[in-house]
Design a protein around this motif. Structure first.
Motif, PDB file in Angstrom:
ATOM      1  N   HIS A  44       6.750   4.113   4.849  1.00 51.58           N
ATOM      2  CA  HIS A  44       6.758   5.523   4.461  1.00 51.58           C
ATOM      3  C   HIS A  44       7.585   6.342   5.450  1.00 51.58           C
ATOM      4  N   ARG A  45       7.513   6.021   6.730  1.00 57.95           N
ATOM      5  CA  ARG A  45       8.306   6.740   7.735  1.00 57.95           C
ATOM      6  C   ARG A  45       9.794   6.412   7.616  1.00 57.95           C
ATOM      7  N   GLU A  46      10.120   5.159   7.282  1.00 63.98           N
ATOM      8  CA  GLU A  46      11.525   4.757   7.169  1.00 63.98           C
ATOM      9  C   GLU A  46      12.198   5.300   5.909  1.00 63.98           C
ATOM     10  N   ILE A  47      11.395   5.597   4.897  1.00 58.43           N
ATOM     11  CA  ILE A  47      11.937   6.098   3.633  1.00 58.43           C
ATOM     12  C   ILE A  47      11.219   7.419   3.318  1.00 58.43           C
ATOM     13  N   PRO A  48      11.427   8.444   4.151  1.00 63.19           N
ATOM     14  CA  PRO A  48      10.665   9.688   3.995  1.00 63.19           C
ATOM     15  C   PRO A  48      10.994  10.468   2.717  1.00 63.19           C
ATOM     16  N   GLU A  49      12.157  10.200   2.116  1.00 66.90           N
ATOM     17  CA  GLU A  49      12.526  10.911   0.895  1.00 66.90           C
ATOM     18  C   GLU A  49      11.674  10.481  -0.296  1.00 66.90           C
ATOM     19  N   ALA A  50      11.089   9.309  -0.208  1.00 63.26           N
ATOM     20  CA  ALA A  50      10.302   8.779  -1.317  1.00 63.26           C
ATOM     21  C   ALA A  50       8.894   9.380  -1.288  1.00 63.26           C
ATOM     22  N   ILE A  51       8.430   9.809  -2.428  1.00 65.08           N
ATOM     23  CA  ILE A  51       7.060  10.303  -2.557  1.00 65.08           C
ATOM     24  C   ILE A  51       6.129   9.112  -2.336  1.00 65.08           C
ATOM     25  N   ASN A  52       5.046   9.324  -1.599  1.00 63.28           N
ATOM     26  CA  ASN A  52       4.118   8.240  -1.264  1.00 63.28           C
ATOM     27  C   ASN A  52       3.654   7.468  -2.490  1.00 63.28           C
ATOM     28  N   ARG A  53       3.294   8.187  -3.548  1.00 63.09           N
ATOM     29  CA  ARG A  53       2.798   7.532  -4.760  1.00 63.09           C
ATOM     30  C   ARG A  53       3.852   6.605  -5.359  1.00 63.09           C
ATOM     31  N   VAL A  54       5.100   7.061  -5.376  1.00 62.48           N
ATOM     32  CA  VAL A  54       6.195   6.263  -5.939  1.00 62.48           C
ATOM     33  C   VAL A  54       6.466   5.045  -5.062  1.00 62.48           C
ATOM     34  N   LEU A  55       6.473   5.248  -3.756  1.00 63.44           N
ATOM     35  CA  LEU A  55       6.708   4.125  -2.845  1.00 63.44           C
ATOM     36  C   LEU A  55       5.602   3.082  -2.996  1.00 63.44           C
ATOM     37  N   ASP A  56       4.357   3.536  -3.080  1.00 64.52           N
ATOM     38  CA  ASP A  56       3.234   2.615  -3.260  1.00 64.52           C
ATOM     39  C   ASP A  56       3.341   1.863  -4.592  1.00 64.52           C
ATOM     40  N   GLN A  57       3.755   2.554  -5.639  1.00 61.38           N
ATOM     41  CA  GLN A  57       3.944   1.896  -6.939  1.00 61.38           C
ATOM     42  C   GLN A  57       5.039   0.840  -6.849  1.00 61.38           C
ATOM     43  N   ASN A  58       6.147   1.173  -6.177  1.00 58.25           N
ATOM     44  CA  ASN A  58       7.242   0.210  -6.009  1.00 58.25           C
ATOM     45  C   ASN A  58       6.782  -0.997  -5.210  1.00 58.25           C
ATOM     46  N   LEU A  59       5.973  -0.785  -4.178  1.00 60.75           N
ATOM     47  CA  LEU A  59       5.431  -1.907  -3.395  1.00 60.75           C
ATOM     48  C   LEU A  59       4.579  -2.811  -4.282  1.00 60.75           C
ATOM     49  N   ARG A  60       3.737  -2.200  -5.121  1.00 59.98           N
ATOM     50  CA  ARG A  60       2.898  -3.010  -6.026  1.00 59.98           C
ATOM     51  C   ARG A  60       3.757  -3.817  -6.994  1.00 59.98           C
ATOM     52  N   GLU A  61       4.800  -3.190  -7.541  1.00 61.62           N
ATOM     53  CA  GLU A  61       5.669  -3.900  -8.490  1.00 61.62           C
ATOM     54  C   GLU A  61       6.428  -5.028  -7.806  1.00 61.62           C
ATOM     55  N   LEU A  62       6.937  -4.789  -6.598  1.00 63.38           N
ATOM     56  CA  LEU A  62       7.643  -5.851  -5.869  1.00 63.38           C
ATOM     57  C   LEU A  62       6.689  -6.988  -5.523  1.00 63.38           C
ATOM     58  N   GLU A  63       5.449  -6.648  -5.228  1.00 60.46           N
ATOM     59  CA  GLU A  63       4.453  -7.689  -4.949  1.00 60.46           C
ATOM     60  C   GLU A  63       4.138  -8.473  -6.222  1.00 60.46           C
ATOM     61  N   TYR A  82       3.517  -5.796   4.817  1.00 62.84           N
ATOM     62  CA  TYR A  82       4.327  -6.384   3.758  1.00 62.84           C
ATOM     63  C   TYR A  82       5.461  -7.177   4.395  1.00 62.84           C
ATOM     64  N   HIS A  83       5.815  -8.282   3.753  1.00 58.91           N
ATOM     65  CA  HIS A  83       6.961  -9.068   4.207  1.00 58.91           C
ATOM     66  C   HIS A  83       7.674  -9.646   2.988  1.00 58.91           C
ATOM     67  N   LEU A  84       8.946  -9.972   3.191  1.00 55.12           N
ATOM     68  CA  LEU A  84       9.720 -10.581   2.104  1.00 55.12           C
ATOM     69  C   LEU A  84       9.292 -12.025   1.898  1.00 55.12           C
ATOM     70  N   THR A  85       9.205 -12.416   0.651  1.00 52.13           N
ATOM     71  CA  THR A  85       8.983 -13.824   0.314  1.00 52.13           C
ATOM     72  C   THR A  85      10.347 -14.519   0.311  1.00 52.13           C
TER      73      THR A  85
END
Length: 114
Positions: A44-63, A82-85
């Motif tokens: 969240h700190r590295e991508i401050p332009e992203a709304i928290n809800r959207v970033l969290d949704q993107n994390l869930r989708e990538l997972e 989180y880490h890359l597979t």
């Protein structure tokens, strides 16, 4: 359990790739996890332009797409990372090419002031 809004379109390789990384922030998340695992708050700190809800949704989708994995540490206070597979790491060349293209053509879009 998280349910994706739009199901994966499996009719074409380009569509599969676009479904997996087609978000304003997913390529940024993948790039941010390139070097090491990160906690959600770090992302969240590295991508401050992203709304928290959207970033969290993107994390869930990538997972869900097995691009990233979440490790939950059962300690007090509990935290997760989180880490890359391996599948996620295979997207890094695509992310690099996208970055190179953007850098190479930045001047065009700066002139257009998009």
């Amino acid at each position: 359990m998280y349910k994706r809004k739009n199901p994966l379109d499996l009719s074409c390789g380009i569509r599969i790739t676009m479904c997996v990384i087609s978000s304003k922030w997913k390529p940024c998340i993948i790039d941010a996890l390139r070097e090491r695992p990160k906690r959600p708050s770090q992302l969240h700190r590295e991508i401050p332009e992203a709304i928290n809800r959207v970033l969290d949704q993107n994390l869930r989708e990538l997972e869900e797409d097995q691009i990233i994995a979440k490790t939950i540490y059962p300690e007090l206070p509990p935290h997760s990372e989180y880490h890359l597979t391996e599948l996620g790491k295979s997207l890094l060349p695509i992310i690099d090419i996208m970055d190179d293209w953007g850098e190479e053509h930045r001047h065009i879009y700066e002139a257009l002031k998009l």
